[in-house]
Motif scaffolding. Structure first.
Motif, PDB file in Angstrom:
ATOM      1  N   SER A 216      -9.218   1.564  -4.829  1.00 29.99           N
ATOM      2  CA  SER A 216      -9.653   2.731  -4.938  1.00 29.99           C
ATOM      3  C   SER A 216      -9.989   3.474  -2.790  1.00 29.99           C
ATOM      4  O   SER A 216     -10.063   4.183  -2.935  1.00 29.99           O
ATOM      5  CB  SER A 216     -11.274   2.986  -5.363  1.00 29.99           C
ATOM      6  N   LEU A 217     -10.447   2.161  -2.013  1.00 31.60           N
ATOM      7  CA  LEU A 217     -10.468   2.753  -1.366  1.00 31.60           C
ATOM      8  C   LEU A 217      -9.596   3.306  -0.398  1.00 31.60           C
ATOM      9  O   LEU A 217      -9.034   3.715   0.804  1.00 31.60           O
ATOM     10  CB  LEU A 217     -10.295   1.245   0.026  1.00 31.60           C
ATOM     11  N   LEU A 218      -7.651   2.800  -1.461  1.00 31.65           N
ATOM     12  CA  LEU A 218      -6.420   3.435  -0.864  1.00 31.65           C
ATOM     13  C   LEU A 218      -7.196   5.282  -0.586  1.00 31.65           C
ATOM     14  O   LEU A 218      -5.856   5.763  -0.122  1.00 31.65           O
ATOM     15  CB  LEU A 218      -5.115   2.240  -1.517  1.00 31.65           C
ATOM     16  N   ALA A 219      -7.262   5.046  -1.915  1.00 35.74           N
ATOM     17  CA  ALA A 219      -7.016   6.208  -2.165  1.00 35.74           C
ATOM     18  C   ALA A 219      -7.856   7.227  -1.488  1.00 35.74           C
ATOM     19  O   ALA A 219      -8.072   8.320  -1.335  1.00 35.74           O
ATOM     20  CB  ALA A 219      -7.648   7.175  -3.843  1.00 35.74           C
ATOM     21  N   VAL A 220      -9.439   6.193  -1.063  1.00 41.17           N
ATOM     22  CA  VAL A 220     -10.104   6.930  -0.575  1.00 41.17           C
ATOM     23  C   VAL A 220      -9.661   7.728   1.117  1.00 41.17           C
ATOM     24  O   VAL A 220      -9.719   8.217   1.359  1.00 41.17           O
ATOM     25  CB  VAL A 220     -11.489   6.475   0.282  1.00 41.17           C
ATOM     26  N   ALA A 221      -8.617   6.671   1.457  1.00 41.82           N
ATOM     27  CA  ALA A 221      -7.749   6.943   3.025  1.00 41.82           C
ATOM     28  C   ALA A 221      -6.924   7.908   2.885  1.00 41.82           C
ATOM     29  O   ALA A 221      -6.778   9.116   3.492  1.00 41.82           O
ATOM     30  CB  ALA A 221      -7.036   5.698   3.008  1.00 41.82           C
ATOM     31  N   ARG A 222      -6.530   7.955   1.482  1.00 38.15           N
ATOM     32  CA  ARG A 222      -5.333   9.956   1.689  1.00 38.15           C
ATOM     33  C   ARG A 222      -6.465  10.459   0.713  1.00 38.15           C
ATOM     34  O   ARG A 222      -6.228  11.598   2.579  1.00 38.15           O
ATOM     35  CB  ARG A 222      -4.913   9.107  -0.101  1.00 38.15           C
ATOM     36  N   ILE A 223      -6.972  10.868   1.151  1.00 41.53           N
ATOM     37  CA  ILE A 223      -8.026  12.107   0.604  1.00 41.53           C
ATOM     38  C   ILE A 223      -9.139  12.285   1.922  1.00 41.53           C
ATOM     39  O   ILE A 223      -8.993  13.324   2.093  1.00 41.53           O
ATOM     40  CB  ILE A 223      -9.074  12.364  -0.678  1.00 41.53           C
ATOM     41  N   ALA A 224      -9.504  10.673   2.321  1.00 40.41           N
ATOM     42  CA  ALA A 224      -9.914  11.646   4.240  1.00 40.41           C
ATOM     43  C   ALA A 224      -9.299  12.510   4.329  1.00 40.41           C
ATOM     44  O   ALA A 224      -9.410  12.696   5.522  1.00 40.41           O
ATOM     45  CB  ALA A 224     -10.313  10.477   4.501  1.00 40.41           C
ATOM     46  N   GLY A 225      -7.391  12.519   4.278  1.00 40.68           N
ATOM     47  CA  GLY A 225      -6.704  13.377   5.674  1.00 40.68           C
ATOM     48  C   GLY A 225      -6.827  14.605   5.094  1.00 40.68           C
ATOM     49  O   GLY A 225      -5.478  14.821   5.606  1.00 40.68           O
ATOM     50  N   GLU A 226      -7.144  15.035   4.215  1.00 39.54           N
ATOM     51  CA  GLU A 226      -6.363  15.832   3.173  1.00 39.54           C
ATOM     52  C   GLU A 226      -6.996  16.828   4.112  1.00 39.54           C
ATOM     53  O   GLU A 226      -8.156  17.229   4.264  1.00 39.54           O
ATOM     54  CB  GLU A 226      -6.189  15.705   1.663  1.00 39.54           C
TER      55      GLU A 226
ATOM     56  N   MET B 276       0.923  -0.981  -0.114  1.00 44.40           N
ATOM     57  CA  MET B 276       0.329   0.526  -0.119  1.00 44.40           C
ATOM     58  C   MET B 276       0.640   1.420  -0.339  1.00 44.40           C
ATOM     59  O   MET B 276       1.988   0.705  -0.165  1.00 44.40           O
ATOM     60  CB  MET B 276      -1.178   0.086   1.376  1.00 44.40           C
ATOM     61  N   ASN B 277       0.236   1.884  -0.129  1.00 44.02           N
ATOM     62  CA  ASN B 277       0.903   3.436  -0.168  1.00 44.02           C
ATOM     63  C   ASN B 277       2.372   3.935  -0.707  1.00 44.02           C
ATOM     64  O   ASN B 277       3.141   4.484  -1.253  1.00 44.02           O
ATOM     65  CB  ASN B 277       1.310   3.879   1.197  1.00 44.02           C
ATOM     66  N   GLU B 278       2.796   2.567  -1.581  1.00 39.70           N
ATOM     67  CA  GLU B 278       3.319   3.073  -2.525  1.00 39.70           C
ATOM     68  C   GLU B 278       3.305   4.321  -3.165  1.00 39.70           C
ATOM     69  O   GLU B 278       2.422   4.565  -4.254  1.00 39.70           O
ATOM     70  CB  GLU B 278       3.940   1.590  -4.021  1.00 39.70           C
ATOM     71  N   PRO B 279       4.928   5.009  -2.980  1.00 40.06           N
ATOM     72  CA  PRO B 279       4.306   6.466  -3.240  1.00 40.06           C
ATOM     73  C   PRO B 279       4.437   6.734  -5.619  1.00 40.06           C
ATOM     74  O   PRO B 279       4.084   6.983  -5.303  1.00 40.06           O
ATOM     75  CB  PRO B 279       5.592   7.190  -2.628  1.00 40.06           C
ATOM     76  N   GLU B 280       5.407   6.047  -5.630  1.00 41.51           N
ATOM     77  CA  GLU B 280       5.948   6.088  -7.347  1.00 41.51           C
ATOM     78  C   GLU B 280       5.005   4.766  -7.158  1.00 41.51           C
ATOM     79  O   GLU B 280       5.391   3.191  -6.938  1.00 41.51           O
ATOM     80  CB  GLU B 280       7.236   5.772  -7.576  1.00 41.51           C
ATOM     81  N   SER B 281       4.816   4.371  -8.818  1.00 42.12           N
ATOM     82  CA  SER B 281       4.719   2.918  -8.849  1.00 42.12           C
ATOM     83  C   SER B 281       5.402   3.573 -10.465  1.00 42.12           C
ATOM     84  O   SER B 281       4.845   4.205 -11.580  1.00 42.12           O
ATOM     85  CB  SER B 281       3.395   2.076  -9.338  1.00 42.12           C
ATOM     86  N   ASN B 282       6.366   2.251 -11.045  1.00 41.01           N
ATOM     87  CA  ASN B 282       6.795   2.457 -12.294  1.00 41.01           C
ATOM     88  C   ASN B 282       6.298   0.889 -13.087  1.00 41.01           C
ATOM     89  O   ASN B 282       7.264   0.355 -13.684  1.00 41.01           O
ATOM     90  CB  ASN B 282       7.923   2.176 -11.665  1.00 41.01           C
ATOM     91  N   VAL B 283       5.590   1.185 -13.252  1.00 41.17           N
ATOM     92  CA  VAL B 283       5.006   0.066 -14.173  1.00 41.17           C
ATOM     93  C   VAL B 283       4.529   0.815 -15.812  1.00 41.17           C
ATOM     94  O   VAL B 283       3.607   1.002 -15.493  1.00 41.17           O
ATOM     95  CB  VAL B 283       3.777  -0.573 -13.385  1.00 41.17           C
ATOM     96  N   ALA B 284       5.097   0.134 -16.416  1.00 42.80           N
ATOM     97  CA  ALA B 284       5.275  -0.031 -17.940  1.00 42.80           C
ATOM     98  C   ALA B 284       4.528  -1.496 -18.290  1.00 42.80           C
ATOM     99  O   ALA B 284       5.136  -2.362 -17.524  1.00 42.80           O
ATOM    100  CB  ALA B 284       6.389   0.843 -18.055  1.00 42.80           C
ATOM    101  N   PRO B 285       3.873  -1.639 -19.421  1.00 43.32           N
ATOM    102  CA  PRO B 285       3.329  -2.877 -20.091  1.00 43.32           C
ATOM    103  C   PRO B 285       5.286  -3.973 -20.026  1.00 43.32           C
ATOM    104  O   PRO B 285       5.952  -3.365 -21.322  1.00 43.32           O
ATOM    105  CB  PRO B 285       3.111  -2.653 -21.035  1.00 43.32           C
TER     106      PRO B 285
END
Lengths: 330, 282
Positions: free
Chosen positions: B198-208, A1-10
């Motif tokens: 999507s839930l993770l994105a919700v978790a992020r924005i909920a704290g903004e 989770m919360n990986e700030p960056e994802s360098n996914v390319a096909p």
């Protein structure tokens, strides 16, 4: 989770997705149109964001031009605005934060990829990712009521006692200060630097380590002579990504930096950052030129973080790309 | 010679110890912050805290029901706007990976992801607030949706790429049209991941907080009309923390505890769900 960056390319060479883009029936055409509309909205929204920022700051750009960035007066009443102390504060607090966060996060990343028993790697990485999930305003709250009193009572007097002859550590000790902001920022960017550099270190092929060990290197020497050099540019990328985070961080900094428009050499003195001034003054602004000046600050911040992030991403991307090209990585 | 080898081995062990120590230092703030939140906030959590709006200044008691409702509404409206766009763009990037548009969106989504949230707040202000002439929860939702889109897009793309191409080929070979393949086979396979992403994105924005400061603005009253200024938990934490009263500080800690429980709950949920699905991935 919360990986700030994802360098996914096909993955290269492997076909993925639909090779033939032309739809054959109505459903396909509708489906593809909807997807394209969604995808198109991203450049459109970003372009609109830039346009609105430029348009909103037009008044200030016409009035002050680039001199805005080098003038140090900020007087909403006299309608004189200069952003130098803000830029200075933003850069100083972020660089200080990196000074604290970089050794720590690299240490953690190295420990987790090279030395830690496999069983504790995931849990520790997870705990650090939780640190990244804590909202900025909670850091600020903790900063005001726990960190600042602690720093003022212990660390600041200690620094002044031992290094007080330096201008950075002289002068009266306030609670809210540049250094307090740097400490909070350091805690906040650490998980980001850690997780990206961990990703980069993991991308270094195991054969590098094995070769060094086989040549008689100790475990630590294998890290410093074989692993880190081949991951160097990726680690630099991770650090710069952390810098990008620190530059734009708003709430926690606003709550602990003290918010004064004065330039001070002492790290114990309060300061201001670009993000903090926007957060504080935008709701109070009453004149058009004040709004324009604040939008100008936001525009400058956007441009700086954009440049910093693009540069960092390029570095990280090159390292992980190289790794996946040679069969390592994912 | 033997001596230098001993020194080298000793140095190695020492440095392993030092980097091990950095792990402890790195994790320490997490426990300090969570610990303080529980110690200072838990005592104020009672039914009134969740059901009442703030008491007048000077009186004790009262709650943050208005902020909880505000957060839920603002985030829900942000999801309505952000999720479809993010999902569509993500599916597009994964299904048509080679096109110029998908390469451009991938890069620009990363740019948006790195944009400071305060800048997005200024944009939402000039776009919505300045044009409408007043602050509104809706403007806050717009700002949060903008923060959400790139996150959702990138996780969607990532998760759809994890679906084996053989599934797609099998469906096409059986005569499925492309859109049915994409939606009922590929996206369906990735669905649990898409939900957690999507839930993770919700978790992020909920704290903004920053993007809400001059969009949703905050309010002392229970509001359910998103075209009006409304409060949100992060705004309440900020207002109470920087206010002068002891009673407010107490409310700040309690609100922060509720906020973090919400955010961590969503994050943990995501973590557990993704781990069971892609256990071998980490």
């Amino acid at each position: 989770m919360n990986e700030p960056e994802s360098n996914v390319a096909p993955p290269k060479g492997e076909p993925h997705g639909f090779q033939d883009l032309s739809g054959t029936n109505v459903g396909d055409i509708v489906f593809k149109t909807v997807l394209i509309l969604g995808a198109l909205l991203i450049p459109v929204l970003l372009g609109f964001l830039v346009w609105e920022l430029v348009d909103g700051s037009r008044l200030a750009i016409q009035e002050y031009g680039l001199g805005f960035l080098t003038s140090s007066t900020w007087d909403p009443v006299a309608e004189e605005f200069g952003a130098l102390p803000l830029i200075f504060g933003t850069l100083l607090s972020s660089l200080l934060a990196l000074l604290i966060a970089v050794p720590l996060s690299l240490g953690v990343a190295v420990f987790l990829t090279e030395f830690a028993p496999a069983r504790i790697r995931s849990p520790i990485a997870f705990l650090l990712e939780l640190l990244a999930a804590i909202p900025s305003v909670v850091y600020g709250l903790w900063g005001i009521f726990v960190l600042i009193p602690f720093l003022r009572a212990t660390i600041f007097p200690f620094l002044q006692g031992t290094l007080g002859f330096l201008p950075f550590f002289s002068g009266p000790i306030y609670g809210p200060s540049m250094l307090a902001a740097a400490v909070i920022l350091a805690i906040m960017v650490m998980p980001y630097i850690m997780s990206v550099s961990r990703e980069v270190l993991l991308a270094v092929p195991a054969s590098q380590r094995e070769a060094a060990i086989a040549l008689g290197a100790t475990r630590w020497e294998a890290v410093t002579t074989a692993v880190i050099p081949s991951a160097r540019s990726g680690i630099i990328g991770a650090i710069i990504l952390g810098l990008g985070r620190a530059l734009g961080e708003t709430m926690a900094v606003t709550m602990v930096i003290g918010n004064t428009h004065e330039l001070a050499a002492s790290l114990f003195a309060p300061g201001y950052t670009m993000a903090a001034v926007v957060a504080n003054e935008f709701t109070e602004a009453s004149t058009d030129i004040h709004f324009a000046a604040l939008t100008y600050v936001a525009l400058a911040l956007f441009v700086v973080t954009l440049a910093v992030n693009a540069f960092a991403r390029l570095l990280v991307w090159r390292v992980t790309q190289k790794a996946s090209g040679s069969g390592g990585g994912r | 010679m033997i001596n230098s080898r001993r020194v080298r081995r000793w140095t190695s062990n020492l440095m392993v110890g030092v980097v091990g120590l950095t792990v402890l230092i790195g994790i320490l703030p997490l426990f300090l912050i969570l610990g303080t939140l529980v110690v200072k906030g838990a005592g104020s959590l009672n039914l009134a805290f969740f059901l009442e709006t703030p008491a007048p200044v000077g009186e004790t008691g009262g709650g943050v029901a208005h902020a909880i409702v505000g957060t839920l509404l603002i985030v829900a409206v942000a999801c309505l706007m952000g999720l479809p766009i993010g999902l569509a763009a993500g599916i597009h990037a994964a299904e048509f990976p080679g096109t110029r548009l998908s390469r451009a969106t991938r890069f620009l989504a990363d740019v948006m992801n790195g944009t400071p949230s305060i800048v997005v707040g200024v944009f939402a202000w000039t776009w919505v607030v300045a044009r409408q002439g007043h602050f509104s929860g809706l403007a806050g939702s717009v700002a949060l949706a903008l923060l959400m889109i790139p996150m959702v897009m990138r996780t969607t793309e990532e998760l759809i790429l994890l679906v084996p191409n053989a599934l797609r080929e099998a469906a096409l070979a059986l005569g499925y049209s492309r859109w049915r393949t994409s939606l009922t086979i590929v996206a369906r396979t990735a669905l649990p991941g898409l939900v957690t992403g999507s839930l993770l994105a919700v978790a992020r924005i909920a704290g903004e907080t920053a993007p809400l400061l001059f969009t949703a603005l905050g309010s002392q009253f229970m509001r359910t009309d998103v075209t009006q200024p409304m409060s949100a938990l992060p705004l309440a934490v900020f207002a109470y923390a920087t206010g002068p009263y002891e009673e407010w500080h107490r409310l700040a800690w309690a609100s922060a505890l509720v906020l973090i429980l919400l955010v961590l709950f969503l994050s943990l949920l995501t973590r557990l769900a993704t781990r069971s699905r892609f256990g071998s991935h980490e």
